[in-house]
Enzyme design. Structure first.
Site, short mmCIF file in Angstrom:
data_model
loop_
_atom_site.label_atom_id
_atom_site.label_comp_id
_atom_site.label_asym_id
_atom_site.label_seq_id
_atom_site.Cartn_x
_atom_site.Cartn_y
_atom_site.Cartn_z
CE1 TYR A 152 37.42 33.40 24.87
CE2 TYR A 152 35.10 33.32 23.91
CZ TYR A 152 36.13 32.99 25.02
OH TYR A 152 35.65 32.39 26.14
N1 LIG Z 1 32.16 33.11 31.88
C1 LIG Z 1 31.68 32.50 30.65
O1 LIG Z 1 30.39 32.60 30.17
C2 LIG Z 1 32.60 31.64 29.62
C3 LIG Z 1 31.91 31.13 28.65
C4 LIG Z 1 32.91 30.21 27.81
C5 LIG Z 1 34.29 29.91 28.22
N2 LIG Z 1 34.70 30.80 29.10
C6 LIG Z 1 36.03 30.60 29.56
O2 LIG Z 1 36.26 30.18 30.93
C7 LIG Z 1 37.40 30.91 31.38
C8 LIG Z 1 37.36 31.49 32.79
O3 LIG Z 1 36.42 32.74 32.30
P1 LIG Z 1 35.68 33.92 33.48
O4 LIG Z 1 34.45 33.96 32.92
O5 LIG Z 1 36.27 33.40 34.72
O6 LIG Z 1 36.57 35.01 33.05
P2 LIG Z 1 37.57 35.97 33.74
O7 LIG Z 1 37.98 36.97 32.99
O8 LIG Z 1 36.64 36.55 35.00
O9 LIG Z 1 38.76 35.29 34.35
C9 LIG Z 1 40.02 35.02 33.67
C10 LIG Z 1 41.33 35.39 34.66
O10 LIG Z 1 42.40 35.11 33.84
C11 LIG Z 1 43.52 36.11 33.99
N3 LIG Z 1 44.15 36.11 32.82
C12 LIG Z 1 44.04 36.55 31.79
N4 LIG Z 1 45.01 36.76 31.11
C13 LIG Z 1 45.94 36.31 31.50
C14 LIG Z 1 47.30 35.94 31.35
N5 LIG Z 1 47.76 35.83 30.24
N6 LIG Z 1 48.03 35.54 32.47
C15 LIG Z 1 47.67 35.28 33.85
N7 LIG Z 1 46.27 35.60 34.04
C16 LIG Z 1 45.76 36.06 32.95
C17 LIG Z 1 42.48 37.49 34.38
O11 LIG Z 1 43.30 38.10 35.45
C18 LIG Z 1 41.19 36.81 34.91
O12 LIG Z 1 41.22 36.88 36.51
C19 LIG Z 1 38.18 31.57 30.40
O13 LIG Z 1 39.26 30.73 29.76
C20 LIG Z 1 37.14 31.77 29.41
O14 LIG Z 1 37.47 31.91 28.10
C21 LIG Z 1 33.91 31.67 30.12
#
Ligand SMILES: NC(=O)c1ccc[n+]([C@@H]2O[C@H](COP(=O)([O-])OP(=O)(O)OC[C@H]3O[C@@H](n4cnc5c(N)ncnc54)[C@H](O)[C@@H]3O)[C@@H](O)[C@H]2O)c1
Length: 341
Positions: A152
């Site tokens: 990741y």
């Molecule tokens: N939540 C956290 O603590 C956190 C921490 C660090 C980084 N992030 C990053 O922030 C971003 C958002 O995270 P989140 O917590 O909202 O995650 P989440 O999983 O709730 O949201 C991600 C969304 O992306 C969509 N998705 C995934 N792969 C896809 C693809 N190939 N094509 C189209 N849609 C796709 C999913 O359906 C989902 O709705 C991500 O990039 C994640 O890596 C989140």
């Protein structure tokens, strides 16, 4: 302004889109509604956004270049915020291919498109996981972060590097933010807070990894959204280079900058559990487990660059944030019925 946001059915994308719509902007939300966790929760988020006439949802995958291109070209965005990704540290050990596809190929598709349109600002979600077991705290954006401990983290680091090259070659103003453990209402079912509250509601024990010795710099979702909204106005340029100290990551080769989004106030996992117990008004039965493969012992953001660029740093207390999550969870649970979130 016209925003194109990927990942709007996800936790962070939903909150950011809602805030921008409330502020009067137009938002196209692109999301493939992947089945990594309960799709019904994702549909509920999109349904809530559809109450705003200025929201246009597009359900498709990032890897589907034709669909992505059609959506971006018809939206004609000023600002593109790329949040869609295969998230989660532990799942990347089980299914690395999902990360290769969504985070590397999918992000490359975004960069290709960004090179073909006039964007005011491209913004990308990276992660604190990139710091791995960084030996010094707090984590500064300029620390070496090239020893990722999971695929990741490696996939997000790859995205940052690809984005720098595109930013240089095509002069795309780009900000990559490194998020630190984000939590709050509408949160992700695979994350600790959700699992703790769900198990406590169902009178099941909670699993605590690393024997409770890990710590995390938890970021409340509204603080993250405020940070991103403020940063959207700080388009990377020599004009806004931070000259005070050595904190700026603005590249000397490209209009490209990396910014931590975290408050710089880490909490130990056991303190976190106590805050959740207070918010729930009950004690949890605890199962203490060793650290999981790929987990890092601590995360700790330096908020200095964010503060210098925006005058803001995350500041919501865990008490307030945990309570807001519990209130939401109790309501959402009724709507979702017996569906396992
Ligand atoms: N939540 C956290 O603590 C956190 C921490 C660090 C980084 N992030 C990053 O922030 C971003 C958002 O995270 P989140 O917590 O909202 O995650 P989440 O999983 O709730 O949201 C991600 C969304 O992306 C969509 N998705 C995934 N792969 C896809 C693809 N190939 N094509 C189209 N849609 C796709 C999913 O359906 C989902 O709705 C991500 O990039 C994640 O890596 C989140």
């Amino acid at each position: 302004m016209r925003y194109f946001i990927t990942g709007t059915a996800g936790f962070i994308g939903f909150h950011l889109a809602r805030r921008l719509l409330q502020d009067g902007h137009e938002v196209t939300g692109f999301d493939g509604l992947t089945p990594y966790y309960n799709v019904k929760l994702k549909e509920m988020r999109h349904a809530a956004l559809m109450q705003f006439p200025a929201f246009r949802p597009v359900v498709a995958m990032l890897e589907d270049r034709a669909a992505l291109e059609a959506a971006v070209f018809s939206a004609k965005p000023d600002i593109l915020i790329h949040l869609a990704a295969q998230a989660g540290v532990r799942y990347s050990i089980e299914n690395p291919q999902a990360y290769l596809r969504s985070n590397i190929e999918g992000s490359w598709n975004i960069l290709e498109l960004a090179s073909r349109i006039e964007l005011r600002h491209l913004m990308l979600a990276s992660t604190s996981s990139i710091y791995g077991s960084n030996p010094t705290v707090p984590f500064h954006e300029r620390d070496r972060a090239d020893e990722p401990l999971t695929f990741y983290a490696a996939s997000k680091k790859s995205m940052e590097l690809m984005a720098h090259s595109y930013s240089h070659l095509h002069k795309i103003p780009t900000t990559a933010f490194r998020f630190f453990t984000v939590y709050g209402p509408w949160g992700r079912p695979d994350m600790a807070l959700f699992k703790f509250v769900k198990n406590m509601m169902e009178d099941k024990p909670i699993e605590i990894y690393g024997q409770g010795n890990m710590s995390r710099d938890f970021t409340y979702i509204d603080d993250l959204v405020e940070s991103v909204v403020r940063l959207s106005d700080v388009v990377p340029s020599e004009l806004n280079r931070v000259t005070d100290g050595e904190i700026d990551t603005l590249s000397h080769q490209a209009p490209f900058r990396i910014v931590n989004i975290g408050g710089g106030q880490p909490t130990s996992l056991m303190d976190f559990v106590e805050k959740v117990e207070e918010a729930m008004g009950r004690r949890a039965e605890r199962i203490m487990l060793p650290m999981q493969k790929g987990d890092v012992p601590r995360t700790f953001a330096s908020p200095d660059l964010l503060l210098a660029l925006t005058g803001y740093r995350p500041n919501t207390t865990l008490e307030t944030g945990a309570r807001a999550f519990v209130d939401w969870y109790l309501e959402a649970r009724q709507e979702l019925g017996s569906v396992d979130m």
